[in-house]
Scaffold this active site. Structure first.
Site, PDB file in Angstrom:
ATOM      1  CG  ASP A  21     -22.127  69.110  19.720  1.00  0.00           C
ATOM      2  OD1 ASP A  21     -22.445  70.291  19.943  1.00  0.00           O
ATOM      3  OD2 ASP A  21     -22.250  68.207  20.582  1.00  0.00           O
ATOM      4  CG  HIS A  25     -12.636  68.172  25.791  1.00  0.00           C
ATOM      5  ND1 HIS A  25     -13.544  67.407  26.496  1.00  0.00           N
ATOM      6  CD2 HIS A  25     -11.672  68.507  26.688  1.00  0.00           C
ATOM      7  CE1 HIS A  25     -13.132  67.284  27.752  1.00  0.00           C
ATOM      8  NE2 HIS A  25     -12.013  67.946  27.903  1.00  0.00           N
ATOM      9  N   GLY A  41     -25.365  68.788  32.173  1.00  0.00           N
ATOM     10  CA  GLY A  41     -25.169  67.583  31.370  1.00  0.00           C
ATOM     11  C   GLY A  41     -23.770  67.012  31.403  1.00  0.00           C
ATOM     12  CB  ALA A  91     -30.217  69.617  29.373  1.00  0.00           C
TER      13      ALA A  91
END
Ligand SMILES: [Zn+2]
Length: 228
Positions: free
Chosen positions: A90, A105, A171, A215
């Site tokens: 994202d 990624h 995370g 987080a």
């Protein structure tokens, strides 16, 4: 001080982005074998395109959270001495204000051409088979690193880990390699290591220090400490 931050699904999940790491092991009802392998794309390109087109559209409905914003604040102070490496596809780090982000990624908002290998910023759909803006060939695929493919930027990541004073993992489950090995690589090279995660990760014992909680709470607190 040189800092490398690795972020994973947990930081995006707090903004409402669904991931493979959800309890059912599915991603929006799909098995990874069906949407996140080169073989799946070869067998059923339209299914795979529809999946990522929907994920790209869904980005419009989520917002960066205080953890993303805190990392952007850290970048304002550290500049090139901070590298954020993310496993997320994202764009929440960028929308939170970060500019030095390495998407190991790949990215939803990018298209990869199977003809010329060019990467183009992409905000629309790929499922209607548009031509590559660089070479004109109809052969664009989602610019995401699928299972069995080589992550982006490994040379740059390992170089940064090798000179880091501090490595912080935020995370991430600590289960997916090569990212799961970064903590040991950084520690061997002399970095202090810190885990910030909702729950202890699989590799939590490898860190000098681990803090557990959301987080959106832990990251702003840590950045505040670091900046005094
Ligand atoms: Zn092309």
């Amino acid at each position: 001080m040189k800092v490398v931050v690795l972020t994973g699904a947990g930081i995006s999940a707090e903004s409402g982005v669904p991931t493979f790491r959800d309890a059912d092991g599915l991603w929006e009802g799909h098995r990874f074998e069906d949407v996140a392998t080169p073989e799946a794309f070869e067998a059923q390109p339209s299914v795979v395109h529809r999946f990522y087109d929907a994920r790209r559209t869904a980005l419009l409905a989520v917002e960066p959270n205080p953890a993303h914003v805190a990392l952007a604040r850290l970048e304002e102070h550290l500049g090139d001495d901070l590298l954020v490496v993310t496993q997320n596809i994202d764009d929440l780090h960028e929308r939170g204000g970060s500019t030095r982000v390495l998407h190991m990624h790949g990215e939803l908002r990018s298209a990869l051409c199977t003809g010329c290998s060019g990467r183009s910023e992409w905000t629309g759909d790929l499922g209607d088979y548009p031509p590559c803006p660089r070479c004109g060939v109809v052969g664009l695929r989602p610019d995401v690193v699928w299972f069995g493919e080589v992550p982006y930027g490994m040379d740059r990541i390992l170089a940064a880990l090798g000179t880091a004073d501090l490595f912080v993992s935020i995370g991430t489950s600590g289960a997916v390699y090569p990212a799961a090995g970064f903590v040991q690589y950084a520690a061997t090279a002399g970095a202090r290591t810190l885990e910030l995660n909702l729950v202890p990760s699989e590799g939590t014992h490898l860190f000098d220090e681990a803090r557990h909680g959301p987080a959106a709470t832990l990251v702003p607190a840590w950045v505040g400490e670091l900046l005094g």
